[in-house]
Design a protein around this motif. Structure first.
Motif, PDB file in Angstrom:
ATOM      1  N   ALA A 128      20.243  11.544  -3.158  1.00 55.79           N
ATOM      2  CA  ALA A 128      19.256  11.768  -4.220  1.00 55.79           C
ATOM      3  C   ALA A 128      18.930  10.475  -4.973  1.00 55.79           C
ATOM      4  N   VAL A 152      14.119  11.793  -4.510  1.00 56.38           N
ATOM      5  CA  VAL A 152      13.843  12.823  -5.512  1.00 56.38           C
ATOM      6  C   VAL A 152      12.332  12.977  -5.699  1.00 56.38           C
ATOM      7  N   LEU A 206      18.350  17.442  -1.086  1.00 61.40           N
ATOM      8  CA  LEU A 206      19.047  16.365  -1.781  1.00 61.40           C
ATOM      9  C   LEU A 206      20.559  16.476  -1.621  1.00 61.40           C
TER      10      LEU A 206
END
Length: 419
Positions: free
Chosen positions: A333, A338, A349
């Motif tokens: 992530a 993201v 993620l």
């Protein structure tokens, strides 16, 4: 001419200049997007011999009649000290020689210690040329993320602060700033005169795999292996060691998970040694390099998802190549990932500080065919939005508008001066 002053090396085979095939493809897209508006695309860059270790990728020379000109400059194999004491003088002379015929100068900030491209930008600004300033990764964020000791953290913070100071000067002076991703936009947009988000992709809309190819994956038996792939440089900075560790852990949780790496790099031998010594070769493979192009996109469609576990911030083109093959992203992530999850809904993620939890999430995803199908369709849909022909047309329009604005302002100044 449209002059690109960049740190990406030009390789010399004797006197014959060559560049990486994927870089040449990008230059062709750039040339075509302008339809001859600014003349030939001319690249001035440091040089390296084709015997240099970094020349491992496929190299190619532009054809004499395709309006892409390569201008090799100083030998890039020296140290930072050599740049300041010797090489910078040659670099500035080579840039200055080309500037009079440049209608636009494209540069950026590549390295604080050896600011090759940035020096080209500074010369263009001093020469009052229209400029495009490009930043494709949040270098200050990455520097801070990769610092693993208190001393390293202090050094990284000093580097990041200097980088940010130079980058702010760069975007403030540029007629157009192309900033890759929202992290860099947050950092520099308020200072820039004309900032735009730009994502660097190379596949064309026509090269996106057909929807039926993607849908066929979902028709496989429920107990089929879950196949992950990485496509890029086999290097520690790209997180390949973390990927191997996570996949080995995920396998021990019970699902049939496979992982392949396409590419080459300085750590390929070390990765292959780990795979062999830990008897992982029945489900983790290094497949070697493959030339970039439509065939690679079609081949990527054989897997289920793209695995990417870098220790610091990265903005790889590989993510979008995966989208073009209908591959969702399974990745740490980091900021850019993201962003892909938020904007494209095409990423799963993983925590970058807990390999066992990351393994569990991959194991769970392998069992959730409905979720995989949803992520896959989102990735395939996002591919059309991010195709290179779409992005390069936007970029060309922004560039033309910026240059026309500069020309218009210059004409107004002349009239006012004459009055």
């Amino acid at each position: 001419m449209y002059l690109v002053a960049i740190h990406v090396p030009i390789f010399l085979d004797g006197d014959r200049p060559l560049i990486a095939t994927d870089w040449l493809r990008s230059l062709r897209l750039l040339r075509d997007s302008f339809s001859g508006r600014f003349g030939p695309i001319t690249v001035v860059a440091p040089s390296l011999s084709t015997s240099h270790p970094s020349a491992e990728q496929k190299l190619e020379a532009p054809a004499p009649d395709e309006d892409i000109v390569l201008e090799p400059s100083f030998d890039f194999s020296g140290r930072c000290r050599d740049f300041w004491l010797r090489d910078r003088k040659q670099w500035i002379a080579d840039v200055d020689r080309l500037l009079p015929n440049a209608q636009v100068v494209h540069a950026g900030l590549d390295d604080v210690f050896r600011p090759v491209s940035y020096s080209g930008h500074a010369r263009a600004v001093a020469a009052n040329k229209p400029t495009v300033f490009v930043q494709d990764v949040d270098i200050s964020l990455r520097a801070r993320q990769l610092a693993t000791t208190p001393v390293a953290a202090i050094k990284a913070n000093l580097y990041a602060l200097h980088y940010e100071r130079l980058a702010r000067k760069g975007v403030q002076a540029a007629d157009l700033s192309l900033l890759k991703g929202r992290s860099i936009m947050r950092r520099f947009a308020s200072t820039a005169r004309n900032p735009h988000t730009f994502h660097d992709t190379s596949y064309l809309s026509s090269e996106i795999v057909p929807a039926d190819v993607v849908e066929r994956r979902h028709a496989r038996p429920a107990d089929s292996p879950f196949r992950l792939v990485y496509c890029g440089r086999i290097a520690r900075a790209k997180g390949v060691f973390e990927s191997v560790d996570i996949i080995a852990r995920a396998r021990r949780l019970g699902r049939d998970i496979r992982f392949d790496m396409i590419g080459d790099g300085e750590d390929r031998a070390a990765i292959e040694k780990i795979i062999s010594e830990q008897n992982l070769d029945s489900y983790i493979r290094c497949l070697g390099p493959q030339a970039y192009g439509p065939e690679l996109i079609r081949k990527l469609a054989e897997w289920d998802a793209l695995l990417f576990t870098p220790p610091g911030e990265e903005t790889p083109r590989m993510i979008f190549d995966g989208f073009a093959a209908g591959l969702p992203l399974v990745a740490f992530a980091i900021e850019y990932v993201v962003e892909r999850a938020d904007e494209d809904a095409a990423a799963c993620l993983l925590p970058n500080d807990n390999p066992q939890q990351a393994a569990q999430l991959i194991n769970d995803l392998a069992a959730d065919r409905e979720k995989i199908a949803k992520l896959t369709r989102a990735a395939h849909q996002a591919a059309h939005k991010h195709a290179a022909d779409v992005w390069y047309q936007r970029r060309a329009q922004w560039t033309i508008e910026a240059v026309e604005k500069r020309i218009g302002a210059a004409k107004t100044t002349v009239k006012l001066s004459a009055a």
